[in-house]
Design an enzyme around this catalytic site. Structure first.
Site: not given
Length: 421
Positions: A275, A347, A350, A388
């Protein structure tokens, strides 16, 4: 943005759709404001017509030398009333618009009910979760031990939630972005686009980031915004246009830096680079017709899945529930990658369809078969979040000695390097 005509036609259905989101009923209040606004508009139009008629009479009377003072007084009185009405119409219009723009998109009927992520529905999984003969480490443990992931220097330079990548990890991040772009442009039919990372209020508003998410974005002193994702400039590129139907679907992809303030994320993922305030992401955007948007949503999600398949990263697809679906989305699929170090699904992409929600805010249309302009449908998806994906590669391809095997598809982008040591 919602269609006011749809609210007028079915206020109970409009409120029922909001209830699925946990939002309060607003239809009665909006309709009261709308009724007053339309009444004021009607009176204003009548006064405008009357003023035009009286002005014509005054002109005729002046030619004959007759006294026009009484009529001129009526015109002056009418003008004052018209100014009052116009002010009231503007106020009411602003209140109606303000209410409508604050409301989340209506959900697709297939979206499951639920208050939070615990109600998300797993659609399918792909790949085999690797069994390790040793205890797998998290990405930051691997990166710091290799001397290629430096949070201390980043903190001195910029504060928390930044990272400095060095050597082979910096190269792997670049390799991942290039690999994703090549895949989406060559195999998936997206047009590569280089976009600004600074945009104006109109672009942020049109893509439903303002006013809702102002506190989650960074703003410059001259009033522009650092993009939270390339979705903003890619989607806003058709703002105010009427597109020929034969150019749809328009599929765009960009690799860009993204910036988020992570407001409300205090205490979450404070270690590592899951993050961050600044990160790289490959973003896919589709502009299409209402008839094709559902198929385009599935296609886009499969394009994102293709990246994970080629990298050999285990993942699962989730259909988000009502309470976990984003503000502007009508339906969202999340892809979650398996992270052995965390022993968790996280995640990594998306993919959402906003239907005509953004198009109404942007006034983005196409010329339909009947020749009349109609709102396009817009879709956006991560293809993928590069940082990520780097984390997922590091954790899934780690070795007991702390080295990282480079996935075969990345080796041409890494100068043939097979293992990062």
């Amino acid at each position: 943005m919602h269609d006011l005509r749809a609210l007028r036609a079915d206020p109970a259905g409009f409120d029922a759709a909001l209830k699925r989101r946990g939002a309060p009923a607003v239809a009665d209040g909006v309709l009261l404001l709308d009724t007053e606004r339309r009444a004021a508009e009607t009176e204003l139009q009548e006064l405008q017509a009357s003023r035009k008629k009286i002005s014509k009479e005054i002109g005729g009377l002046r030619k004959s030398g007759a006294d026009t003072s009484a009529l001129e007084e009526r015109v002056a009185h009418g003008k004052a009333r018209m100014e009052e009405l116009q002010t009231r119409v503007d106020e009411l219009d602003s209140q109606v618009r303000g209410t409508l723009e604050s409301l989340p998109n209506r959900l697709d009927a297939s979206v499951p009910d639920g208050a939070d992520e615990s109600a998300n529905v797993e659609v399918h999984r792909n790949g085999v979760v690797r069994e390790f003969s040793f205890t797998p480490r998290e990405h930051f443990e691997l990166g710091e031990a290799l001397g290629l992931m430096d949070f201390e220097t980043a903190s001195r330079l910029s504060g928390a939630r930044f990272v400095v990548l060095r050597g082979a990890l910096a190269r792997m991040e670049r390799a991942l972005g290039q690999f994703m772009l090549d895949l989406h442009t060559t195999d998936n039919g997206y047009e590569e686009t280089a976009v600004p990372v600074l945009v104006n209020n109109e672009a942020m508003y049109g893509t439903d980031k303002l006013p809702k998410f102002a506190d989650q974005s960074f703003r410059t002193e001259d009033g522009r915004w650092l993009i939270p994702t390339a979705e903003v400039p890619l989607t806003a590129s058709v703002s105010g246009q009427i597109l020929p139907a034969n150019v749809l679907p328009r599929r765009l992809v960009a690799l860009s830096s993204c910036f988020r303030s992570e407001a409300g994320a205090a205490g979450r993922d404070t270690r590592g680079m899951l993050r961050q305030h600044q990160f790289q992401k490959v973003e896919m955007v589709s502009i299409t017709t209402p008839e094709e948007s559902d198929a385009e949503h599935e296609r886009m999600t499969r394009c994102a899945e293709m990246v994970l398949k080629k990298l050999g990263i285990p993942y699962r697809r989730l259909l988000l529930c009502a309470g976990d679906t984003g503000f502007g989305a009508a339906k969202t699929f999340d892809l979650e990658a398996w992270l052995p170090g965390q022993k968790a699904w996280r995640e990594i992409s998306s993919c959402s369809t906003t239907r005509d929600f953004q198009a109404r805010r942007m006034n983005a249309r196409y010329r339909a078969a009947d020749g009349k302009p109609a709102f396009v449908h817009t879709l956006n998806g991560s293809g993928l979040a590069v940082g990520r994906t780097l984390i997922a590669v590091m954790e899934n391809y780690q070795n007991e000695d702390g080295s990282i095997t480079v996935p075969e598809v990345l080796r041409p982008y890494m100068g043939g390097i097979e293992v990062i040591r």
